[in-house]
Write an enzyme that holds these catalytic residues in place. Structure first.
Site, PDB file in Angstrom:
ATOM      1  N   SER A 182       0.795  -1.216   0.000  1.00 28.42           N
ATOM      2  CA  SER A 182       0.000   0.000   0.000  1.00 28.42           C
ATOM      3  C   SER A 182       0.831   1.271   0.000  1.00 28.42           C
ATOM      4  CB  SER A 182      -0.945  -0.007   1.198  1.00 28.42           C
ATOM      5  OG  SER A 182      -0.237  -0.207   2.398  1.00 28.42           O
ATOM      6  N   HIS A 210      -6.040  -3.547  -1.525  1.00 25.03           N
ATOM      7  CA  HIS A 210      -5.815  -2.478  -2.507  1.00 25.03           C
ATOM      8  C   HIS A 210      -5.963  -2.983  -3.935  1.00 25.03           C
ATOM      9  CE1 HIS A 210      -4.704   1.056  -0.148  1.00 25.03           C
ATOM     10  NE2 HIS A 210      -4.082   0.239   0.682  1.00 25.03           N
ATOM     11  N   LYS A 241     -12.387   0.199   0.960  1.00 23.90           N
ATOM     12  CA  LYS A 241     -11.640   0.892  -0.096  1.00 23.90           C
ATOM     13  C   LYS A 241     -12.507   0.925  -1.360  1.00 23.90           C
ATOM     14  CE  LYS A 241      -7.260   0.387   2.153  1.00 23.90           C
ATOM     15  NZ  LYS A 241      -6.706  -0.705   2.969  1.00 23.90           N
TER      16      LYS A 241
HETATM   17  C1  LIG Z   1      -6.546  -1.045   4.406  1.00 27.59           C
HETATM   18  C2  LIG Z   1      -5.939  -2.362   4.599  1.00 27.59           C
HETATM   19  C3  LIG Z   1      -6.357  -3.222   5.621  1.00 27.59           C
HETATM   20  C4  LIG Z   1      -7.350  -2.795   6.667  1.00 27.59           C
HETATM   21  O1  LIG Z   1      -8.648  -2.773   6.150  1.00 27.59           O
HETATM   22  P1  LIG Z   1      -9.820  -2.266   7.107  1.00 27.59           P
HETATM   23  O2  LIG Z   1     -11.033  -2.951   6.550  1.00 27.59           O
HETATM   24  O3  LIG Z   1      -9.868  -0.783   6.976  1.00 27.59           O
HETATM   25  O4  LIG Z   1      -9.505  -2.730   8.477  1.00 27.59           O
HETATM   26  C5  LIG Z   1      -5.804  -4.479   5.699  1.00 27.59           C
HETATM   27  N1  LIG Z   1      -4.856  -4.878   4.816  1.00 27.59           N
HETATM   28  C6  LIG Z   1      -4.413  -4.072   3.830  1.00 27.59           C
HETATM   29  C7  LIG Z   1      -3.372  -4.567   2.884  1.00 27.59           C
HETATM   30  C8  LIG Z   1      -4.933  -2.786   3.702  1.00 27.59           C
HETATM   31  O5  LIG Z   1      -4.469  -1.986   2.745  1.00 27.59           O
END
Ligand SMILES: *Cc1c(COP(=O)(O)O)cnc(C)c1O
Length: 395
Positions: A182, A210, A241
Site C-alpha cells: 500500500s 488495494h 476501499k
Molecule cells: C486497508 C488495509 C487493511 C485494513 O482494512 P480495514 O477494513 O480498513 O480494516 C488491511 N490490509 C491491507 C493490505 C490494507 O491496505
C-alpha cells in the site's frame, strides 16, 4: 499514574519535534473526487481509497437506506448469538462467487480478518512466512499465532524460497503477502509466489485490500490480474476501499478454513456483526463491479495520465502502474510542507512519514479514482509542479 500521563505528553512532544505528528482534517461533504472541508475550503481529493468512486454512489446510498428501513441500524450481537442477517449470508455467497472461492466470512474490518485468521488455523508445529512489507494487520495477526515465523524481503521470491526450505520440517506452511503493497503501489509477484507455494506445499494467503474491485479483467483482484484466479487458495480484503468505502472485511477460501474461522476467529466471535445496511451497500458494490469495466478503465487511464504528468514535471515516483502513485520526497518536514502547499492550491493530499514508511522515505501517496476527471488531474499536476518548484523539491 501521573508519571505515565506525563510520559505520553513527552512522547507526543517528541513526535511533534521530529515533524512526524499526524493531523486530521475534518471533511464536511461526502467522500468524493472533490470534497468540502469543515473550514469551507473545497479540494480535489487525491488521497482516498475511493478507487471506483463508490463512496458516495447514489445506488449504494439507496441500498443502505433501504436496508436501514428493512433491517434497522445494527444487530446488537455477534454473528453466532443472534447477529446473522439474511444480508450477511447473501454478501458472503456473493463474495465467494465473485472471488471464485468456496465460501467467505465477514469481519468488522480487514484488520480484524487478518488478526483472526492465523491464530485460528495455525498451531505451534506450523510455520508462517510473511513479506517484510505486509500490512500492519498481517504483522499483528502473525504475532498472535503460535506458528514459527519467517520473514522474506519485499517481493523477493529467492528469499521466499530460502525461507520455505528452512520451514520444510514444519507440519504445515502458510505464506502471506499483500496483493498490492500500500505504501508503494507495487503489485506482489504472484506468478513466482504461487509457483513456490505449489512446489513447497504451502497455503498462500493474499490480502487484496488495494486490489479487490478493480484489478484484473473482472475486477476480482491480483490473482485475476496475473491470470491466476483459482490458484490463490485464500484471500482477505476490505469493503473500506474500492467496494464502497464504508467498513468491513472478509476472508474467502476453502469451506473448511472459512468454517473453522466461524468457530475460532476471535474478532468474529467477540466483535459486533457488520451493520446490515453496510452489507446491503457492499452487495450493490459487487453488482456495480460486475458491470464496471468502464469504471476500471477510467481508473487505470487516470493513473497513467497522472503518472505521466508528474514524471514529466520531474517528480520521483515509485515506478508501477497501480492507481497508488507515490511521489517521493524523502524528508518528512518537506513532504508535510508540500502537502500543505497543495492544500492551499485546492489539492488534497497527505504526506506519509515514519513510522508508516521508513525514515528518510517520506512521500506524498496519491491515489487515483475513477471519479476524477482529466481536468481534476491536470489541475493537480500543475499544482504539484508549482508547489514542487516553490519548495525546491523540483530543480
Ligand atoms: C486497508 C488495509 C487493511 C485494513 O482494512 P480495514 O477494513 O480498513 O480494516 C488491511 N490490509 C491491507 C493490505 C490494507 O491496505
Amino acid at each position: 499514574m501521573e508519571g505515565l500521563v506525563r510520559a505520553c505528553a513527552e512522547a507526543l512532544e517528541g513526535i511533534r519535534a521530529e515533524g512526524l505528528l499526524k493531523g486530521e482534517r475534518p471533511i464536511a461533504s461526502p467522500q468524493g473526487a472533490r470534497v468540502r472541508l469543515a473550514d469551507g475550503r473545497e479540494a480535489v481529493n487525491l488521497c482516498a481509497n475511493n478507487y471506483l468512486g463508490l463512496a458516495d454512489h447514489p445506488d449504494l446510498v439507496a441500498a443502505a437506506h433501504a436496508a436501514l428501513d428493512s433491517h434497522g441500524l445494527g444487530m446488537a450481537s455477534v454473528r453466532f448469538i443472534c447477529g446473522t442477517s439474511d444480508l450477511h449470508r447473501e454478501l458472503e455467497r456473493g463474495l465467494a462467487g465473485f472471488l471464485g472461492a468456496e465460501d467467505a466470512i465477514l469481519f468488522p474490518s480487514c484488520f480484524d480478518a487478518n488478526t483472526g485468521l492465523f491464530e485460528a488455523v495455525l498451531g505451534d508445529e506450523d510455520a508462517v512466512v510473511s513479506d517484510a512489507l505486509n500490512h500492519a494487520s498481517i504483522i499483528d495477526g502473525v504475532r498472535l499465532c503460535k506458528a514459527r515465523r519467517y520473514r522474506y524481503a519485499n517481493n523477493d521470491a529467492g528469499e521466499l524460497e530460502a525461507r520455505l526450505k528452512e520451514a520444510a520440517d514444519a507440519k504445515h506452511r502458510l505464506v502471506v503477502t499483500d496483493g498490492v503493497f500500500s505504501m508503494d503501489g507495487t503489485v506482489a509477484d504472484l506468478p513466482a509466489i504461487v509457483a513456490l507455494c505449489e512446489a513447497y506445499d504451502a497455503l498462500l494467503v493474499v490480502d487484496d485490500s488495494h486490489a479487490v474491485g478493480f484489478m484484473g479483467p473482472d475486477g476480482s483482484g491480483t490473482p485475476a490480474h496475473h491470470g491466476l484466479k483459482g490458484r490463490v487458495p485464500v484471500t482477505t480484503g476490505t469493503f473500506g476501499k474500492a467496494l464502497g468505502g464504508a467498513a468491513g472485511g472478509y476472508v474467502a477460501g476453502p469451506g473448511p478454513i472459512v468454517g473453522l474461522l466461524r468457530q475460532r476467529a476471535r474478532p468474529y466471535l467477540f466483535s459486533n456483526a457488520l451493520p446490515p445496511a453496510v452489507a446491503a451497500a457492499t452487495l450493490k458494490a459487487l453488482d456495480l463491479v460486475a458491470a464496471g469495466a468502464a469504471a476500471r478503465e477510467r481508473l487505470h487511464a487516470n493513473a497513467a495520465r497522472f503518472r505521466a504528468g508528474l514524471e514529466g514535471a520531474g517528480f520521483d515516483l515509485v515506478p508501477g502502474s497501480h492507481p497508488i502513485v507515490p511521489v517521493m520526497v524523502g524528508d518528512a518536514a518537506k513532504a508535510g510542507a508540500l502537502a500543505g502547499a497543495l492544500m492551499d492550491k485546492g489539492v488534497y493530499v497527505t504526506a506519509f512519514s515514519f513510522p508508516v514508511v521508513p525514515k528518510g522515505r517520506a512521500r506524498i501517496r496519491t491515489q487515483m479514482s475513477a471519479a476524477l476527471t482529466t481536468d481534476d488531474l491536470d489541475r493537480a499536476i500543475v499544482a504539484f509542479e508549482e508547489a514542487g518548484r516553490d519548495l525546491g523539491i523540483l530543480g
